[in-house]
Design a protein around this motif. Structure first.
Motif, short mmCIF file in Angstrom:
data_model
loop_
_atom_site.label_atom_id
_atom_site.label_comp_id
_atom_site.label_asym_id
_atom_site.label_seq_id
_atom_site.Cartn_x
_atom_site.Cartn_y
_atom_site.Cartn_z
N UNK A 94 48.64 44.94 35.29
CA UNK A 94 49.24 46.07 35.30
C UNK A 94 48.18 46.51 34.26
N UNK A 95 47.65 46.79 33.01
CA UNK A 95 46.82 46.80 31.94
C UNK A 95 45.75 47.91 33.00
N UNK A 96 45.34 47.41 34.33
CA UNK A 96 44.57 48.65 34.54
C UNK A 96 44.61 49.66 35.20
N UNK A 97 45.98 50.46 35.32
CA UNK A 97 46.46 51.41 35.94
C UNK A 97 45.06 52.14 34.89
N UNK A 98 45.47 52.37 34.11
CA UNK A 98 45.64 53.50 32.99
C UNK A 98 43.66 53.37 33.04
N UNK A 99 42.97 51.80 33.75
CA UNK A 99 41.17 52.53 33.17
C UNK A 99 40.88 52.80 34.86
N UNK A 100 42.19 52.38 36.33
CA UNK A 100 41.72 52.66 37.07
C UNK A 100 42.11 54.49 37.70
N UNK A 101 42.61 55.27 36.95
CA UNK A 101 42.86 56.51 36.57
C UNK A 101 41.61 57.63 36.15
N UNK A 102 40.93 56.49 35.37
CA UNK A 102 40.17 57.33 34.71
C UNK A 102 39.05 56.78 34.68
N UNK A 103 38.92 56.36 35.83
CA UNK A 103 37.23 55.08 36.76
C UNK A 103 37.07 56.65 37.36
N UNK A 104 35.92 57.27 37.24
CA UNK A 104 34.77 58.01 38.21
C UNK A 104 34.17 58.25 39.11
N UNK A 105 33.87 56.66 39.38
CA UNK A 105 33.47 55.96 40.56
C UNK A 105 34.43 55.74 41.55
N UNK A 106 34.57 56.11 42.70
CA UNK A 106 35.57 56.23 43.63
C UNK A 106 35.54 54.87 44.77
N UNK A 107 34.83 53.95 44.38
CA UNK A 107 34.39 52.57 44.84
C UNK A 107 34.95 51.44 43.63
N UNK A 108 34.41 51.59 42.20
CA UNK A 108 35.38 50.57 41.47
C UNK A 108 36.54 51.07 41.29
N UNK A 126 36.56 41.20 51.34
CA UNK A 126 36.96 42.21 53.01
C UNK A 126 36.74 43.20 52.73
N UNK A 127 37.52 43.71 51.95
CA UNK A 127 38.01 45.45 52.15
C UNK A 127 36.52 46.15 51.45
N UNK A 128 36.37 45.54 50.45
CA UNK A 128 34.46 46.36 49.69
C UNK A 128 33.87 46.21 50.42
N UNK A 129 33.25 45.20 51.31
CA UNK A 129 32.74 44.75 51.52
C UNK A 129 32.08 45.38 53.11
N UNK A 130 33.35 46.20 53.91
CA UNK A 130 33.23 46.46 54.57
C UNK A 130 33.06 47.85 54.41
#
Length: 247
Positions: A94-108, A126-130
């Motif tokens: 859950x500590x990655x929430x702020x990081x995810x909101x600021x991440x500019x790359x949609x895939x990441x 499976x989801x990401x490789x697809x």
């Protein structure tokens, strides 16, 4: 900007013109408007006929990669993933929430959100490789537009040459026009073969290389996120991802 692309085009066409000059020809002998119209128009028309609209639009969008190819900073990407792993170890996923909101790359960002939602490693992979496969196929189909043009151009050039010879045959009563007429007719063949092998096929192959590089960088992202999902030590993740670095 990829200066090698400019250099390749210059060397290829300079060799063509230089060879013609050394054989005693002039650049004017290679200039023929009707031949250019037949080859360029016929090749473009045939390639458009076989290409769906969305692939044609994508082919136009990625053409800039020939001059401005995407640049992927592997070392920076690895460092970013290690920072994510450190944050996940200290604060939990859950500590990655702020990081995810600021991440500019949609895939990441998508991978981080899957982590936060508690998806297991296999589901994330499976989801990401697809996503990688679908994007790669879409871009490869776009690159195929230029490859198909490279396949059609020599044949259309032959058609242009035959059309020119037809006009030559109509002037058999005037022998003075036969030699120049035949020479002009075969200019279309030169246009078709040169356009295919000095421009269109190299462009298609360059785009395919760019597509492969994008997929490889995304595989790095996937491996890093899977390492976080499996609770691996950030140092171990870094060592594993360093395998993507090339000297």
């Amino acid at each position: 900007m990829d200066k090698l692309s400019f250099l390749g085009v210059i060397i290829g066409f300079a060799a063509l013109l230089g060879g013609n000059f050394l054989e005693g020809g002039s650049w004017q002998s290679l200039v023929n408007g009707p031949a250019a119209l037949v080859v360029v128009g016929g090749t473009l028309g045939a390639a458009i006929l076989q290409t769906p609209m969305e692939n044609l639009q994508r082919a136009w969008d990625i053409l800039r990669w020939v001059i401005h190819p995407p640049v992927y900073h592997y070392e920076a990407g690895i460092n970013k993933i290690v920072q994510w792993a450190d944050a996940a170890r200290r604060e939990g996923l859950l500590g990655l929430e702020d990081i995810a909101e600021r991440e500019p790359d949609e895939f990441s960002q998508k991978g981080l959100l899957l982590l936060i939602d508690g998806a297991d490693a296999e589901d994330i992979r499976r989801v990401m490789e697809n996503d990688v496969i679908q994007k790669e196929q879409w871009d490869l189909q776009a690159a195929q537009f230029y490859e198909s043009m490279g396949g059609y151009a020599p044949t259309v050039g032959i058609i242009g040459a035959v059309m020119g010879l037809i006009h030559v045959m109509q002037n058999l009563a005037d022998p003075a026009q036969l030699g120049p007429g035949i020479a002009i007719a075969f200019v279309a063949t030169i246009y078709g073969v040169a356009l295919a092998n000095l421009l269109l096929l190299p462009v298609a192959n360059k785009l395919k290389i760019c597509v492969g590089q994008e997929s490889r960088f995304k595989e790095l992202i996937i491996d890093g996120i899977i390492g976080i999902a499996e609770g691996e030590n950030p140092k171990i993740i870094q060592i594993k991802l360093n395998g993507y670095l090339t000297d």
